[in-house]
Every structure is written in C-alpha cells, then in structure tokens.
Scaffold this motif. Structure first.
Motif, mmCIF file in Angstrom:
data_model
loop_
_atom_site.group_PDB
_atom_site.id
_atom_site.type_symbol
_atom_site.label_atom_id
_atom_site.label_comp_id
_atom_site.label_asym_id
_atom_site.label_seq_id
_atom_site.Cartn_x
_atom_site.Cartn_y
_atom_site.Cartn_z
ATOM 1 N N VAL A 89 0.840 -1.197 0.000
ATOM 2 C CA VAL A 89 0.000 0.000 0.000
ATOM 3 C C VAL A 89 0.875 1.246 0.000
ATOM 4 C CG1 VAL A 89 -0.282 0.132 2.512
ATOM 5 C CG2 VAL A 89 -2.049 1.056 1.018
ATOM 6 N N TYR A 90 2.058 1.172 0.626
ATOM 7 C CA TYR A 90 2.946 2.328 0.644
ATOM 8 C C TYR A 90 3.507 2.618 -0.744
ATOM 9 C CZ TYR A 90 2.415 1.784 5.637
ATOM 10 O OH TYR A 90 1.886 1.668 6.890
ATOM 11 N N GLU A 108 3.096 6.216 -2.616
ATOM 12 C CA GLU A 108 4.261 6.975 -3.075
ATOM 13 C C GLU A 108 4.423 7.013 -4.598
ATOM 14 O OE1 GLU A 108 7.446 5.138 -0.836
ATOM 15 O OE2 GLU A 108 7.279 6.717 0.670
ATOM 16 N N ASP A 109 3.649 6.245 -5.323
ATOM 17 C CA ASP A 109 3.781 6.194 -6.776
ATOM 18 C C ASP A 109 3.552 7.579 -7.385
ATOM 19 O OD1 ASP A 109 3.529 5.800 -9.535
ATOM 20 O OD2 ASP A 109 2.456 3.907 -9.298
ATOM 21 N N SER A 130 2.972 8.429 -10.311
ATOM 22 C CA SER A 130 1.891 8.482 -11.300
ATOM 23 C C SER A 130 0.562 7.989 -10.718
ATOM 24 C CB SER A 130 2.261 7.637 -12.522
ATOM 25 O OG SER A 130 2.391 6.269 -12.153
ATOM 26 N N GLY A 131 0.552 7.684 -9.437
ATOM 27 C CA GLY A 131 -0.657 7.175 -8.785
ATOM 28 C C GLY A 131 -1.566 8.287 -8.295
ATOM 29 N N PRO A 132 -2.649 7.914 -7.639
ATOM 30 C CA PRO A 132 -3.651 8.910 -7.229
ATOM 31 C C PRO A 132 -3.283 9.706 -5.971
ATOM 32 C CG PRO A 132 -4.342 6.726 -6.567
ATOM 33 C CD PRO A 132 -3.077 6.550 -7.377
ATOM 34 N N ILE A 133 -2.318 9.226 -5.161
ATOM 35 C CA ILE A 133 -2.043 9.881 -3.875
ATOM 36 C C ILE A 133 -0.756 10.699 -3.921
ATOM 37 C CG2 ILE A 133 -1.701 9.508 -1.396
ATOM 38 C CD1 ILE A 133 -3.379 6.926 -1.753
ATOM 39 N N ARG A 134 0.340 10.108 -4.407
ATOM 40 C CA ARG A 134 1.627 10.788 -4.610
ATOM 41 C C ARG A 134 2.138 11.512 -3.368
ATOM 42 N NH1 ARG A 134 -1.372 12.098 -9.263
ATOM 43 N NH2 ARG A 134 -1.696 14.197 -8.495
ATOM 44 N N ARG A 135 2.223 10.791 -2.256
ATOM 45 C CA ARG A 135 2.764 11.361 -1.020
ATOM 46 C C ARG A 135 3.891 10.465 -0.519
ATOM 47 N NH1 ARG A 135 -2.737 12.582 2.188
ATOM 48 N NH2 ARG A 135 -1.344 12.935 3.930
ATOM 49 N N GLN A 136 4.893 11.050 0.128
ATOM 50 C CA GLN A 136 6.062 10.328 0.619
ATOM 51 C C GLN A 136 5.820 9.856 2.045
ATOM 52 O OE1 GLN A 136 8.905 10.030 -1.371
ATOM 53 N NE2 GLN A 136 9.703 8.631 0.144
ATOM 54 N N VAL A 137 5.874 8.541 2.272
ATOM 55 C CA VAL A 137 5.721 7.994 3.621
ATOM 56 C C VAL A 137 6.964 8.365 4.426
ATOM 57 C CG1 VAL A 137 5.468 5.889 4.978
ATOM 58 C CG2 VAL A 137 4.302 6.089 2.783
#
Length: 90
Positions: free
Chosen positions: A11-12, A16-17, A19-26
């Motif tokens: 899920v992380y 973090e992807d 090009s994905g929908p969330i684009r946040r750094q864990v």
C-alpha cells in the motif's frame, strides 16, 4: 480507466507512486499504547478470562509533511502479546 496495482505491491508503494492517485512520501509512524481493563464487549470478543487487561494500539503513519496517511486501531489481550518496535520508513 483507474490504474491497477499488482496485488503483491504494498500500500505504501501505491501511496508513493508518482503516477498514482495519492503521490505522497511515507515518512514515519507513531504508535500509542494504552493498557486498560476491557469493556464487556471486548472481553467477550477476545474470550478473556476475568482480570485480564487489554492493550489498545493506535498506529498512525505520516507523510513527509507530517500529514496522517493511515490510522489503525487494535485491541489485544495484554497477557498474550509482546511488543517490539523498529520503524524505519526512510
């Protein structure tokens, strides 16, 4: 069409992807543990004998801007769990 992730991907990785929908750094996680006596419902659900306390574990994962990404609450029997923490997110 929504982007589909392989079922084995974490899920992380999705979070973090770039090009994905969330684009946040864990970044990090915080766990709060509280030991207490169980409610009647918890004692029944966990099949506890009288007098056994529970531990409430509240885990929050944050991004690099200290915004929460994930919250998980667990209630566990204190007499059958050990806790050990090593959290390396980066």
């Amino acid at each position: 069409m929504p982007y589909e992730y392989p079922p084995w991907q974490s899920v992380y990785a999705l979070i973090e992807d770039a090009s994905g929908p969330i684009r946040r750094q864990v970044s990090h996680s915080l766990e709060d543990l509280v030991c207490r006596m169980p409610t009647r419902e918890e004692a029944a659900e966990l099949d506890l004998i009288p007098g056994v306390p529970v531990v409430r574990v509240l885990r929050t994962v944050y991004d690099s801007e200290n915004r929460p990404l994930e919250v998980q609450e667990s209630i566990v029997a204190a007499n059958s769990h050990e806790f050990r923490y090593e959290v390396k997110m980066r």
